[in-house]
Scaffold this motif. Structure first.
Motif, PDB file in Angstrom:
ATOM      1  N   ALA A  64       0.830  -1.214   0.000  1.00  0.00           N
ATOM      2  CA  ALA A  64       0.000   0.000   0.000  1.00  0.00           C
ATOM      3  C   ALA A  64       0.861   1.260   0.000  1.00  0.00           C
ATOM      4  O   ALA A  64       1.812   1.344  -0.768  1.00  0.00           O
ATOM      5  CB  ALA A  64      -0.970  -0.036   1.174  1.00  0.00           C
ATOM      6  N   SER A  65       0.551   2.208   0.837  1.00  0.00           N
ATOM      7  CA  SER A  65       1.250   3.496   0.826  1.00  0.00           C
ATOM      8  C   SER A  65       2.726   3.378   1.194  1.00  0.00           C
ATOM      9  O   SER A  65       3.522   4.256   0.849  1.00  0.00           O
ATOM     10  CB  SER A  65       0.559   4.482   1.763  1.00  0.00           C
ATOM     11  N   LEU A  66       3.118   2.303   1.858  1.00  0.00           N
ATOM     12  CA  LEU A  66       4.537   2.129   2.197  1.00  0.00           C
ATOM     13  C   LEU A  66       5.396   1.959   0.949  1.00  0.00           C
ATOM     14  O   LEU A  66       6.559   2.362   0.932  1.00  0.00           O
ATOM     15  CB  LEU A  66       4.734   0.936   3.124  1.00  0.00           C
ATOM     16  N   ARG A  67       4.831   1.363  -0.083  1.00  0.00           N
ATOM     17  CA  ARG A  67       5.578   1.229  -1.345  1.00  0.00           C
ATOM     18  C   ARG A  67       6.009   2.592  -1.856  1.00  0.00           C
ATOM     19  O   ARG A  67       7.148   2.784  -2.239  1.00  0.00           O
ATOM     20  CB  ARG A  67       4.720   0.576  -2.413  1.00  0.00           C
ATOM     21  N   GLN A 126       6.042   5.465  -0.145  1.00  0.00           N
ATOM     22  CA  GLN A 126       6.832   6.167   0.869  1.00  0.00           C
ATOM     23  C   GLN A 126       8.296   5.737   0.857  1.00  0.00           C
ATOM     24  O   GLN A 126       9.198   6.566   0.916  1.00  0.00           O
ATOM     25  CB  GLN A 126       6.231   5.916   2.253  1.00  0.00           C
ATOM     26  N   LEU A 127       8.530   4.423   0.767  1.00  0.00           N
ATOM     27  CA  LEU A 127       9.895   3.893   0.820  1.00  0.00           C
ATOM     28  C   LEU A 127      10.520   3.713  -0.560  1.00  0.00           C
ATOM     29  O   LEU A 127      11.727   3.533  -0.679  1.00  0.00           O
ATOM     30  CB  LEU A 127       9.914   2.566   1.566  1.00  0.00           C
ATOM     31  N   GLY A 128       9.683   3.705  -1.591  1.00  0.00           N
ATOM     32  CA  GLY A 128      10.195   3.540  -2.945  1.00  0.00           C
ATOM     33  C   GLY A 128      10.584   2.124  -3.299  1.00  0.00           C
ATOM     34  O   GLY A 128      11.331   1.893  -4.250  1.00  0.00           O
ATOM     35  N   VAL A 129      10.096   1.138  -2.543  1.00  0.00           N
ATOM     36  CA  VAL A 129      10.379  -0.280  -2.830  1.00  0.00           C
ATOM     37  C   VAL A 129       9.126  -1.102  -2.565  1.00  0.00           C
ATOM     38  O   VAL A 129       8.289  -0.739  -1.752  1.00  0.00           O
ATOM     39  CB  VAL A 129      11.533  -0.845  -1.968  1.00  0.00           C
TER      40      VAL A 129
END
Length: 76
Positions: free
Chosen positions: A9-12, A14-17
């Motif tokens: 989800a949004s972590l992709r 945010q972290l770019g991975v």
């Protein structure tokens, strides 16, 4: 030790991975896996799973484990 880490989800964004293969030589915890991805502390509502089961950040990781990080699911 090889650990597979997935971000959803949004972590992709945010972290770019979305997935990372992490090689590590010492015992590590889920918190250590997060620190390998981000210099920021984990958000307070971040969920994590080890091999498809929810765990706490102090959970020890073993060789070959899959760690997943994702924000809580919301809906209506």
């Amino acid at each position: 030790m090889t650990v597979h880490i997935k971000c959803f989800a949004s972590l992709r964004q945010q972290l770019g991975v979305d997935a990372v293969r992490l090689e590590h030589r010492r015992e590590m915890t889920v918190a250590d896996a997060w620190r390998a991805l981000s210099a920021q502390p984990p958000p307070g509502n971040l969920l994590c799973a080890r091999n498809f089961e929810y765990v706490d950040f102090d959970q020890t990781i073993a060789d070959g484990d899959e760690i997943a990080f994702f924000p809580p699911v919301t809906g209506g």
